[in-house]
Design a protein around this motif. Structure first.
Motif, PDB file in Angstrom:
ATOM      1  N   ALA A  33       0.960  -1.255   0.427  1.00  0.00           N
ATOM      2  CA  ALA A  33      -0.105   0.022   0.064  1.00  0.00           C
ATOM      3  C   ALA A  33       0.653   1.228   0.067  1.00  0.00           C
ATOM      4  O   ALA A  33       0.442   2.044  -1.046  1.00  0.00           O
ATOM      5  CB  ALA A  33      -0.436  -0.233   1.275  1.00  0.00           C
ATOM      6  N   GLU A  34       1.669   1.467   0.998  1.00  0.00           N
ATOM      7  CA  GLU A  34       3.074   2.847   0.447  1.00  0.00           C
ATOM      8  C   GLU A  34       3.534   2.223  -1.034  1.00  0.00           C
ATOM      9  O   GLU A  34       3.508   3.394  -1.072  1.00  0.00           O
ATOM     10  CB  GLU A  34       4.064   2.088   1.709  1.00  0.00           C
ATOM     11  N   PHE A  35       3.933   1.653  -1.168  1.00  0.00           N
ATOM     12  CA  PHE A  35       4.080   0.890  -2.651  1.00  0.00           C
ATOM     13  C   PHE A  35       3.148   2.351  -3.667  1.00  0.00           C
ATOM     14  O   PHE A  35       3.858   3.299  -4.201  1.00  0.00           O
ATOM     15  CB  PHE A  35       4.989  -0.124  -3.117  1.00  0.00           C
ATOM     16  N   ALA A  36       1.988   1.615  -3.826  1.00  0.00           N
ATOM     17  CA  ALA A  36       0.720   2.423  -4.564  1.00  0.00           C
ATOM     18  C   ALA A  36       0.220   3.893  -3.930  1.00  0.00           C
ATOM     19  O   ALA A  36       0.840   4.184  -5.425  1.00  0.00           O
ATOM     20  CB  ALA A  36      -0.320   1.849  -4.429  1.00  0.00           C
ATOM     21  N   GLU A  37       1.273   4.240  -2.533  1.00  0.00           N
ATOM     22  CA  GLU A  37       0.776   6.014  -1.981  1.00  0.00           C
ATOM     23  C   GLU A  37       2.205   5.961  -2.274  1.00  0.00           C
ATOM     24  O   GLU A  37       1.665   7.581  -2.356  1.00  0.00           O
ATOM     25  CB  GLU A  37       0.041   5.090  -0.766  1.00  0.00           C
ATOM     26  N   SER A  38       3.318   5.757  -2.581  1.00  0.00           N
ATOM     27  CA  SER A  38       4.195   6.508  -2.983  1.00  0.00           C
ATOM     28  C   SER A  38       4.141   6.635  -4.418  1.00  0.00           C
ATOM     29  O   SER A  38       5.699   7.594  -4.467  1.00  0.00           O
ATOM     30  CB  SER A  38       5.565   6.217  -2.263  1.00  0.00           C
ATOM     31  N   ALA A  39       3.783   6.250  -5.458  1.00  0.00           N
ATOM     32  CA  ALA A  39       3.674   6.862  -6.734  1.00  0.00           C
ATOM     33  C   ALA A  39       3.634   7.790  -7.153  1.00  0.00           C
ATOM     34  O   ALA A  39       2.886   8.587  -6.162  1.00  0.00           O
ATOM     35  CB  ALA A  39       2.935   5.452  -7.106  1.00  0.00           C
ATOM     36  N   PRO A  40       4.472   8.676  -7.770  1.00  0.00           N
ATOM     37  CA  PRO A  40       3.865  10.082  -8.111  1.00  0.00           C
ATOM     38  C   PRO A  40       2.337   9.790  -9.041  1.00  0.00           C
ATOM     39  O   PRO A  40       1.327   9.036  -9.472  1.00  0.00           O
ATOM     40  CB  PRO A  40       4.978  10.021  -9.699  1.00  0.00           C
ATOM     41  N   PRO A  41       1.688  10.795  -8.271  1.00  0.00           N
ATOM     42  CA  PRO A  41       0.124  10.966  -8.294  1.00  0.00           C
ATOM     43  C   PRO A  41      -0.504  10.765 -10.070  1.00  0.00           C
ATOM     44  O   PRO A  41      -1.564  10.216  -9.935  1.00  0.00           O
ATOM     45  CB  PRO A  41      -0.423  12.700  -8.769  1.00  0.00           C
ATOM     46  N   ASP A  42       0.848  10.860 -10.996  1.00  0.00           N
ATOM     47  CA  ASP A  42      -0.106  10.374 -12.302  1.00  0.00           C
ATOM     48  C   ASP A  42       0.509   8.498 -12.712  1.00  0.00           C
ATOM     49  O   ASP A  42      -0.391   8.265 -13.614  1.00  0.00           O
ATOM     50  CB  ASP A  42       0.554  11.722 -13.718  1.00  0.00           C
ATOM     51  N   ARG A  43       0.958   8.311 -11.517  1.00  0.00           N
ATOM     52  CA  ARG A  43       1.424   6.904 -11.847  1.00  0.00           C
ATOM     53  C   ARG A  43       0.614   5.887 -10.871  1.00  0.00           C
ATOM     54  O   ARG A  43       0.889   4.660 -10.470  1.00  0.00           O
ATOM     55  CB  ARG A  43       2.920   6.620 -11.741  1.00  0.00           C
ATOM     56  N   PHE A  44       0.228   6.319  -9.963  1.00  0.00           N
ATOM     57  CA  PHE A  44      -0.842   5.670  -9.268  1.00  0.00           C
ATOM     58  C   PHE A  44      -1.504   4.394  -9.641  1.00  0.00           C
ATOM     59  O   PHE A  44      -0.878   3.077  -9.453  1.00  0.00           O
ATOM     60  CB  PHE A  44      -2.102   6.322  -8.327  1.00  0.00           C
ATOM     61  N   TRP A  45      -1.857   4.331 -10.811  1.00  0.00           N
ATOM     62  CA  TRP A  45      -2.870   3.567 -11.164  1.00  0.00           C
ATOM     63  C   TRP A  45      -1.804   2.156 -11.634  1.00  0.00           C
ATOM     64  O   TRP A  45      -2.499   1.151 -11.561  1.00  0.00           O
ATOM     65  CB  TRP A  45      -3.972   3.534 -12.166  1.00  0.00           C
ATOM     66  N   ASP A  46      -0.890   2.958 -12.469  1.00  0.00           N
ATOM     67  CA  ASP A  46       0.565   2.377 -13.009  1.00  0.00           C
ATOM     68  C   ASP A  46       1.154   1.373 -11.908  1.00  0.00           C
ATOM     69  O   ASP A  46       0.753   0.107 -12.005  1.00  0.00           O
ATOM     70  CB  ASP A  46       1.097   2.868 -13.583  1.00  0.00           C
TER      71      ASP A  46
END
Length: 181
Positions: A81-94
């Motif tokens: 979950a930290e991984f997903a949330e830490s993604a740049p905002p435009d890369r969350f879904w990636d």
């Protein structure tokens, strides 16, 4: 004895807001909120079904994903979950999609390597290590508890808990039934 928050089973207690991750048209008439755990095999099985639902009902349904890591049984769920949330905002879904495609690689070395690929600047890895989004993940989790979530995946359609299955025909029927005329 009182509790610090009210629990309402069957209803989404924290409405979808600007801080939520939304996939699909923001103005879609039907909102599917998923409380999920990236290490949960049932969430992994539901992921491609939800993606197909979005493809089959474009402009009709939007997806909101909220974190509900069941850390007691899935030891890598919170780090994922930290991984997903830490993604740049435009890369969350990636990041979200990567986690479900690689549920067998949610340990720290794999997450760090994937974060470096998603965000070569290093800010994603730094945010993960610093657990920058721990409060957000906890907020998602507690909003699920308040809504009566006790397992994953749990879906809400337009704020009402979907207690049916998550096979495509059932979800399509539920989405179509929730669609305003």
């Amino acid at each position: 004895m009182t509790t610090p928050f009210e629990i309402q089973t069957g209803r989404l207690t924290v409405p979808v807001g600007a801080g939520d991750h939304i996939r699909g048209e923001r103005t879609a008439p039907v909102t599917l909120v998923e409380y999920g755990d990236y290490q949960c095999p049932y969430c992994g099985a539901a992921h491609p079904i939800v993606q197909e639902l979005l493809r089959e009902r474009p402009g009709v349904v939007r997806l909101v994903f909220r974190n509900f890591p069941l850390s007691d049984i899935h030891p890598d769920a919170e780090a994922a979950a930290e991984f997903a949330e830490s993604a740049p905002p435009d890369r969350f879904w990636d990041a979200h999609d990567w986690l479900f495609a690689h549920q067998d690689r949610l340990d720290a070395p794999h997450l760090t390597a994937a974060a470096t690929e998603l965000d070569p600047s290093g800010s994603m890895v730094k945010a993960m290590v610093g657990r920058v989004f721990a409060d957000r993940i906890r907020h998602d989790f507690l909003s699920g508890v308040r809504s009566g979530v006790n397992g994953t995946p749990t879906f809400f359609i337009n704020g009402v808990r979907h207690d049916g299955g998550y096979q495509l025909p059932e979800l399509i029927r539920a989405i179509d039934d929730a669609r305003p005329l």
